[in-house]
Design a protein around this motif. Structure first.
Motif, mmCIF file in Angstrom:
data_model
loop_
_atom_site.group_PDB
_atom_site.id
_atom_site.type_symbol
_atom_site.label_atom_id
_atom_site.label_comp_id
_atom_site.label_asym_id
_atom_site.label_seq_id
_atom_site.Cartn_x
_atom_site.Cartn_y
_atom_site.Cartn_z
ATOM 1 N N VAL A 1 2.581 -5.253 15.628
ATOM 2 C CA VAL A 1 2.433 -5.769 14.281
ATOM 3 C C VAL A 1 2.026 -4.629 13.359
ATOM 4 N N GLN A 2 2.744 -4.492 12.268
ATOM 5 C CA GLN A 2 2.404 -3.467 11.271
ATOM 6 C C GLN A 2 1.900 -4.162 10.013
ATOM 7 N N LEU A 3 0.831 -3.623 9.478
ATOM 8 C CA LEU A 3 0.228 -4.168 8.269
ATOM 9 C C LEU A 3 0.212 -3.101 7.189
ATOM 10 N N GLN A 4 0.632 -3.461 5.995
ATOM 11 C CA GLN A 4 0.708 -2.537 4.875
ATOM 12 C C GLN A 4 -0.065 -3.112 3.706
ATOM 13 N N ALA A 5 -1.215 -2.510 3.404
ATOM 14 C CA ALA A 5 -2.046 -2.974 2.294
ATOM 15 C C ALA A 5 -1.662 -2.243 1.015
ATOM 16 N N SER A 6 -1.784 -2.947 -0.092
ATOM 17 C CA SER A 6 -1.488 -2.357 -1.394
ATOM 18 C C SER A 6 -2.277 -3.084 -2.474
ATOM 19 N N GLY A 7 -2.244 -2.525 -3.682
ATOM 20 C CA GLY A 7 -2.882 -3.185 -4.806
ATOM 21 C C GLY A 7 -4.179 -2.572 -5.269
ATOM 22 N N GLY A 8 -4.665 -1.568 -4.563
ATOM 23 C CA GLY A 8 -5.892 -0.921 -4.987
ATOM 24 C C GLY A 8 -5.703 -0.120 -6.257
ATOM 25 N N ARG A 18 -5.948 -7.700 -7.381
ATOM 26 C CA ARG A 18 -5.464 -8.487 -6.256
ATOM 27 C C ARG A 18 -4.842 -7.546 -5.231
ATOM 28 N N LEU A 19 -5.384 -7.568 -4.038
ATOM 29 C CA LEU A 19 -4.838 -6.789 -2.944
ATOM 30 C C LEU A 19 -3.835 -7.631 -2.165
ATOM 31 N N SER A 20 -2.830 -6.968 -1.648
ATOM 32 C CA SER A 20 -1.836 -7.623 -0.808
ATOM 33 C C SER A 20 -1.743 -6.897 0.519
ATOM 34 N N CYS A 21 -1.375 -7.630 1.541
ATOM 35 C CA CYS A 21 -1.180 -7.039 2.860
ATOM 36 C C CYS A 21 0.064 -7.684 3.457
ATOM 37 N N GLN A 81 -7.925 -11.777 -3.770
ATOM 38 C CA GLN A 81 -8.153 -11.777 -5.204
ATOM 39 C C GLN A 81 -9.611 -11.424 -5.449
ATOM 40 N N MET A 82 -9.837 -10.365 -6.196
ATOM 41 C CA MET A 82 -11.192 -9.886 -6.449
ATOM 42 C C MET A 82 -11.496 -9.978 -7.933
ATOM 43 N N ASN A 83 -12.465 -10.796 -8.276
ATOM 44 C CA ASN A 83 -12.877 -10.988 -9.670
ATOM 45 C C ASN A 83 -14.313 -10.505 -9.857
ATOM 46 N N GLY A 111 -5.238 0.807 4.739
ATOM 47 C CA GLY A 111 -6.284 0.836 3.718
ATOM 48 C C GLY A 111 -5.756 1.125 2.336
ATOM 49 N N THR A 112 -6.414 0.538 1.359
ATOM 50 C CA THR A 112 -6.096 0.793 -0.039
ATOM 51 C C THR A 112 -7.412 0.968 -0.793
ATOM 52 N N LEU A 113 -7.475 1.989 -1.649
ATOM 53 C CA LEU A 113 -8.725 2.361 -2.307
ATOM 54 C C LEU A 113 -8.942 1.545 -3.575
ATOM 55 N N VAL A 114 -10.113 0.961 -3.670
ATOM 56 C CA VAL A 114 -10.539 0.259 -4.880
ATOM 57 C C VAL A 114 -11.735 1.007 -5.458
ATOM 58 N N THR A 115 -11.631 1.396 -6.704
ATOM 59 C CA THR A 115 -12.711 2.098 -7.383
ATOM 60 C C THR A 115 -13.112 1.296 -8.614
ATOM 61 N N VAL A 116 -14.378 0.926 -8.678
ATOM 62 C CA VAL A 116 -14.887 0.146 -9.797
ATOM 63 C C VAL A 116 -15.845 1.029 -10.595
ATOM 64 N N SER A 117 -15.500 1.279 -11.838
ATOM 65 C CA SER A 117 -16.331 2.138 -12.685
ATOM 66 C C SER A 117 -17.323 1.290 -13.485
#
Length: 118
Positions: A1-8, A18-21, A81-83, A111-117
């Motif tokens: 199984v391959q998983l591809q995360a995106s949306g960061g 919103r992140l997707s995998c 979904q990140m609010n 992995g996908t990087l999320v940076t919150v300023s």
């Protein structure tokens, strides 16, 4: 199984992402799925999980009420979904899959990087 995360990406505090995998190579609809994150200098931690049908979800206390995990089995995709994002949500987010609820996660995305300023 391959998983591809995106949306960061980069977002201001209070914003949303919103992140997707996307999954391939296995029977996605039978796998419970989860999201984890790892902040700089810290260990990886659990964020959220969802059963194969989507009927049950669990969240870390730190994200409860702000994040929502969901899935679309027809698209072989799980979402986060990140609010109301906070600077402490900054991390690399990983999706993961397992063959049975309650067992160890066997499949991991890149992995996908999320940076919150602030």
């Amino acid at each position: 199984v391959q998983l591809q995360a995106s949306g960061g990406g980069l977002v201001q505090a209070g914003g949303s992402l919103r992140l997707s995998c996307a999954a391939s190579g296995g029977t996605f609809s039978s796998f419970p799925m989860g999201w984890f994150r790892q902040a700089p200098g810290k260990e990886r931690e659990f964020v959220a999980t969802i059963t194969s049908s989507g009927g049950i979800t669990n969240y870390a206390d730190s994200v409860k009420g702000r994040f929502t995990i969901s899935r679309d089995n027809a698209k072989n995709t799980v979402y986060l979904q990140m609010n109301s994002l906070k600077p402490e949500d900054t991390a690399v987010y990983y999706c993961a899959g397992r063959r049975k609820w309650g067992t160890a996660y066997e499949y991991w995305g890149q992995g996908t990087l999320v940076t919150v300023s602030s």
